[in-house]
Design an enzyme around this catalytic site. Sequence first.
Site, PDB file in Angstrom:
ATOM      1  N   GLU A  48       0.147  24.793   5.963  1.00  0.00           N
ATOM      2  CA  GLU A  48      -0.504  24.208   7.129  1.00  0.00           C
ATOM      3  C   GLU A  48       0.219  22.937   7.584  1.00  0.00           C
ATOM      4  O   GLU A  48       0.562  22.068   6.775  1.00  0.00           O
ATOM      5  CB  GLU A  48      -1.964  23.834   6.831  1.00  0.00           C
ATOM      6  CG  GLU A  48      -2.604  23.189   8.063  1.00  0.00           C
ATOM      7  CD  GLU A  48      -3.968  22.572   7.828  1.00  0.00           C
ATOM      8  OE1 GLU A  48      -4.507  22.688   6.708  1.00  0.00           O
ATOM      9  OE2 GLU A  48      -4.488  21.966   8.782  1.00  0.00           O
ATOM     10  N   ASP A 113      -1.322   7.997  -2.080  1.00  0.00           N
ATOM     11  CA  ASP A 113      -1.280   7.138  -0.902  1.00  0.00           C
ATOM     12  C   ASP A 113      -1.633   5.726  -1.358  1.00  0.00           C
ATOM     13  O   ASP A 113      -2.705   5.515  -1.925  1.00  0.00           O
ATOM     14  CB  ASP A 113      -2.300   7.656   0.129  1.00  0.00           C
ATOM     15  CG  ASP A 113      -2.342   6.785   1.376  1.00  0.00           C
ATOM     16  OD1 ASP A 113      -1.455   5.919   1.524  1.00  0.00           O
ATOM     17  OD2 ASP A 113      -3.248   6.986   2.199  1.00  0.00           O
ATOM     18  N   ASP A 115      -2.022   1.911   0.012  1.00  0.00           N
ATOM     19  CA  ASP A 115      -2.186   1.283   1.303  1.00  0.00           C
ATOM     20  C   ASP A 115      -2.455  -0.208   1.092  1.00  0.00           C
ATOM     21  O   ASP A 115      -3.312  -0.574   0.303  1.00  0.00           O
ATOM     22  CB  ASP A 115      -3.393   1.947   1.990  1.00  0.00           C
ATOM     23  CG  ASP A 115      -3.440   1.624   3.454  1.00  0.00           C
ATOM     24  OD1 ASP A 115      -3.026   0.504   3.817  1.00  0.00           O
ATOM     25  OD2 ASP A 115      -3.896   2.484   4.222  1.00  0.00           O
ATOM     26  N   CYS A 126      -1.736 -11.953   4.422  1.00  0.00           N
ATOM     27  CA  CYS A 126      -2.157 -11.170   5.578  1.00  0.00           C
ATOM     28  C   CYS A 126      -3.399 -10.379   5.191  1.00  0.00           C
ATOM     29  O   CYS A 126      -3.843 -10.399   4.061  1.00  0.00           O
ATOM     30  CB  CYS A 126      -1.114 -10.148   6.024  1.00  0.00           C
ATOM     31  SG  CYS A 126       0.561 -10.439   5.512  1.00  0.00           S
ATOM     32  N   CYS A 132       3.785  -8.682   5.064  1.00  0.00           N
ATOM     33  CA  CYS A 132       4.867  -9.645   5.217  1.00  0.00           C
ATOM     34  C   CYS A 132       5.661  -9.667   3.927  1.00  0.00           C
ATOM     35  O   CYS A 132       5.320  -8.963   2.974  1.00  0.00           O
ATOM     36  CB  CYS A 132       4.318 -11.036   5.541  1.00  0.00           C
ATOM     37  SG  CYS A 132       3.471 -11.794   4.151  1.00  0.00           S
ATOM     38  N   SER A 164       5.203   4.621   4.766  1.00  0.00           N
ATOM     39  CA  SER A 164       4.230   5.265   5.651  1.00  0.00           C
ATOM     40  C   SER A 164       4.356   4.785   7.097  1.00  0.00           C
ATOM     41  O   SER A 164       3.604   5.209   7.949  1.00  0.00           O
ATOM     42  CB  SER A 164       2.817   5.030   5.147  1.00  0.00           C
ATOM     43  OG  SER A 164       2.442   3.696   5.402  1.00  0.00           O
ATOM     44  N   GLY A 168       2.138   0.853   4.011  1.00  0.00           N
ATOM     45  CA  GLY A 168       1.988   1.430   2.686  1.00  0.00           C
ATOM     46  C   GLY A 168       3.065   2.430   2.361  1.00  0.00           C
ATOM     47  O   GLY A 168       4.043   2.582   3.093  1.00  0.00           O
ATOM     48  N   ASP A 310      -5.495   5.451  -3.218  1.00  0.00           N
ATOM     49  CA  ASP A 310      -6.622   6.055  -2.527  1.00  0.00           C
ATOM     50  C   ASP A 310      -6.849   7.417  -3.186  1.00  0.00           C
ATOM     51  O   ASP A 310      -6.212   8.408  -2.860  1.00  0.00           O
ATOM     52  CB  ASP A 310      -6.295   6.212  -1.040  1.00  0.00           C
ATOM     53  CG  ASP A 310      -7.493   6.716  -0.258  1.00  0.00           C
ATOM     54  OD1 ASP A 310      -8.427   7.252  -0.898  1.00  0.00           O
ATOM     55  OD2 ASP A 310      -7.507   6.584   0.970  1.00  0.00           O
ATOM     56  N   LEU A 320      -4.662  16.593   3.955  1.00  0.00           N
ATOM     57  CA  LEU A 320      -3.428  16.446   4.722  1.00  0.00           C
ATOM     58  C   LEU A 320      -2.832  15.064   4.530  1.00  0.00           C
ATOM     59  O   LEU A 320      -3.570  14.095   4.318  1.00  0.00           O
ATOM     60  CB  LEU A 320      -3.737  16.647   6.207  1.00  0.00           C
ATOM     61  CG  LEU A 320      -4.202  18.054   6.598  1.00  0.00           C
ATOM     62  CD1 LEU A 320      -5.192  17.997   7.731  1.00  0.00           C
ATOM     63  CD2 LEU A 320      -3.013  18.915   6.954  1.00  0.00           C
TER      64      LEU A 320
END
Lengths: 414, 669
Positions: A48, A113, A115, A126, A132, A164, A168, A310, A320
């Site tokens: 997919e 993942d 992040d 931040c 940064c 990403s 991340g 995550d 996905l």
Amino acid sequence: MTDGKNSYDASSLPDLLPIYYKRLFPYSPYYRWLNYGGVFKNYFTHREFSFTLKDDVYIRYQSFSDQQDLEKEIQKRCPYKIDIGAIFTHRPKDHKTIKAAAFQAQEKELVFDIDMTDYDDVRRCCSGADICEKCWPLMQIAIKIIDRALRDDFGFEHLLWVYSGRRGVHCWVCDEVARKLSQDGRTAVAEYLSVVKGGENQTRKVVLDDRIHPSIGCAINVIRGRFSDYALSKQDFLGNEEKYTKVLQLVPDEEFREALSGYMQNFGKSNHRWLVFIEKQKEILDKGAFKKSQNMVEEIMLQYCYPRLDVNVSKGVNHLLKSPFCVHPKTGRVCVPIDPENVDSFDPFKVPTISGLIEELNKFETTEEQGKRMKDYRRTSLNESIQIFEKFLKKLEGSWKGRLQEQSDMKMEF
Amino acid sequence: MAFYLVPPGGNISLQKLEAFAEARFCFLSQVLNTGGDRVKLHDIVNNISNVLESECLIAGTVKDRISHFFLRLCFCDDFDTMDFLFRAETLLFDFQVSCMTEIELIKIFQSLDKHLLEFQNHKITLPSPGRDIVKAFLCMKSEGNGWKQLVHKYLQGQDDCFMRVPFQTVPKFVSERLVFLQKGWAYFPYSKLRELTTSLFSNLLHLGASVARQRRHVVSKDDRLRSISSKLKFLYRRRYGYQPTLSGSPRSLTHDEVDRVTSLFPPCMAHLHQKLKEHHRLRHHSRIQYTLFLKEIGMPVHEALMFWRKEYSHETSKNGCSHTWSSNEKRYTYNIRHLYGLEGSRINYRGHCCSSLQSAGMGPGEDGGCPFKNFDADHLTTLLETGGISEGVEEILSLANKEDYTGACHMVLVDKIKKDLRSKQVWMKCEEKVQQTDEEESKSQFKHQKVSTNLLQTSDISQCPKNLINSFLKGDNSDICCKCVSCGQGMGGNSHQDREDKSNSCGKASIIINEKMFQVKQAKGNDEVLEACNKQNHCCLKNGNHLHSYDEPFITSKEIIHDFINMDNATREHFAKKDMNQDDSGIVDTSSRSKRPKFDNDNVLFWKEGENKMCCTVEQRNSQCIGTREDNSGRNKSVSFPDAGKIQRPVDFYLGYRKFIDSLRDAVT
């Protein structure tokens, strides 16, 4: 760090994407990756893909018969974002013609993942989607720790790390064992790699046992090597009263916490204050006092630096994840592979942007003679990233050479 | 053949099939009820009645396999029943292994050899997880130098030598980091052979379930088997049933009403609501969690859109969230409609159940989940205090600490109700515990609580409970007359004195169930049945084994009605009779009848507290009717506190609370 020499304007994306997909997207290595050497039938055709088009139009269950088909569709649709999903029992584009119960996700790379948003409570420079040079070391530490654990503990070899596009990194574990993992298996790996646990309402998120698991031990060593540079100088994480009070909250024994708090005022700088933590922990270890606080230093280091995954992304077989070589619509940066062996030299602010790449193309066109036939991306700064991808791919191809041999041997028997 | 790899073949009579499966189910549920307590497990295994029926329970016999595989086939299509089977069979297996002698252990491992060999010779093909398990067994055998050596090393308790298996075959050990991993191998000391084997057994069961699901049509296409299957599921639900959501009439909740009902929310949702009001944003998973909850308590989709639009149109102080309704309207609308089953795959999602909220891993920065699980003591205390809980905090924290999250949540509910009542001065302050005056009472499992008779005298004696409750519901604190007493054992107090009574009190549950059964029998369509059941929300089912477990909820869900309709008449009557019998066997303890206090006033509100539940009764009495059932004017109604066991989903908390208030209102109108 600056945004690089090429400033990117999000409104120009609809004009740039057709050129990017026509001339720069590396279809050939991309297909070689997802086809996995054709060892398993239908591996590519039953995969997919999903596209996010302009104005957030989202279409799922796209699938393609081969590289040409994929190329044609991508160029036709010019998606803002491409996601890669699972390999299904049937062609995803036919999913409406099949009974829902029969249409099942079978396999997918094991993905992670990480992040930067998830670090908001421990970075001061931040927040949210911003990054940064003061917080990016967190991602370097994350890649080092997860990469080591996946290779040494789980025996995985084919790891594709991808930036990403904004804040991340993603990791695609492409080994056969990983692709065939069940949901339970994926959850287990993700949980094994999750050390910082509990949400916003759990202040102390790392609690170590008396016997620290060797895998966490290795992670602590990685962090220890970077801690003074990252936490003490870049983040100055004990720099003022507000900051060190937050750290002190992680000390479980109240009495000990108060004692430490007293010392904090005697010293002015982060590194001196941190030495107090280390010294005092040694002291209580020798005395055997404050049993709950004996791993305090390690726990603080882990809470501030250990990779925050995550888990939900990793769990599901059919979850996905954004494909490598997409363009992040907000930053214009290409989601390029990262070489885990050279994490420290990867600079997210120097990642090629779509506008920069197209400018490079134009430049070459005017200066170079047309005689040489060579892939367009090879002339641009994207080439470096594609070399990293090729390196990953070459190793991966080695893994199915053996398989193909085996299969043909089996056929010979009959 | 304790591993249940291959189902047995042959002929068997339907009666036997049914009897075996039923016996196994009963046995398994006893096993599970022990909660893993070895002493209790031993008792069960040695229990004479189990031994008598044990022909289908002796591990490795054909009948054992028949009953196991048939249960698996019947239970495989339902998450709850399959989960029951997993847990019970795994517990039983673990217990059996722990009791085995060296020779028996070697035997069960050797029973695997045939299948392992078949696999190695490519005679059987397995899906990938199955191959891994086979590989794990092969590894154990070769690393241990054969089964005999392996078992020997285990019994010697060798914990400095290791055997290794592929990590994916032992996910539970991996996720908790209980094993050492190297290059994809999980290392176990030989002393952990039992744990490892049990874990592999459990994996095999999971694998078996997916095979069974593919064969599901065997049962569904055969009327006879379907009837047995329905009966088994009925047995399951009767024992482990849950309160169906939305069984009470769901009212429509509009977007601007939410603030008014948040006081009825369980802590998890009240917390999310508060966070949303504060920041006007929730993170992805929290948003799903909250949207589905609102959906379940009756918010229609267009109201949901209005609700979220309103919040997301505010600027936010939440770090870094740059999303607003106007810039992402399409996406948010899609998400919400998707949750309502109007987009994409059109799955009509239910809200999360408590156990899934509790088991969901919380990423840093995540804000949802179950507070009792995910909040540390400080945050939880703050949350409870914001929610108006002040007295029971310590007890709630200690329940949460003991991982009894549902118990803690139930405490909150009871506390809230008590506090409400008290703050409205309907309730009297509890000042002292009652002295346990006689032996009978001291034996009882109910905590008695004396409620002081310190009366708030009202100037207007004509204020009947109806007004009293109404004014409470309206939040009116006008002087109200009432009196509180402690009351004795037994549910519904005086309601047991007359067994013909048709009150809703829990003690009479079985009769109501019988009634319902006959109602079901007579009802024509499903809808009619459901409606009949919905009217009987108060019914509970007694469990014959325990005195105070008659608050195990009975279910009026679609599924059970479905099962019931599929049952043949004989079975139905069988159940009906069973329930009667249980009632006649005197489970209801009426020993404290004589303890009923006397009153002077006309308006009586009394409550009593049991270990598992509280019951609050509002009565208007006249000189004849107190403590008796002669007054059948319908004025005698009791109101029960929601049961702890019924809070299985956040929405149960809300509905329970709401129902309590409604029934309070109902009791006097």
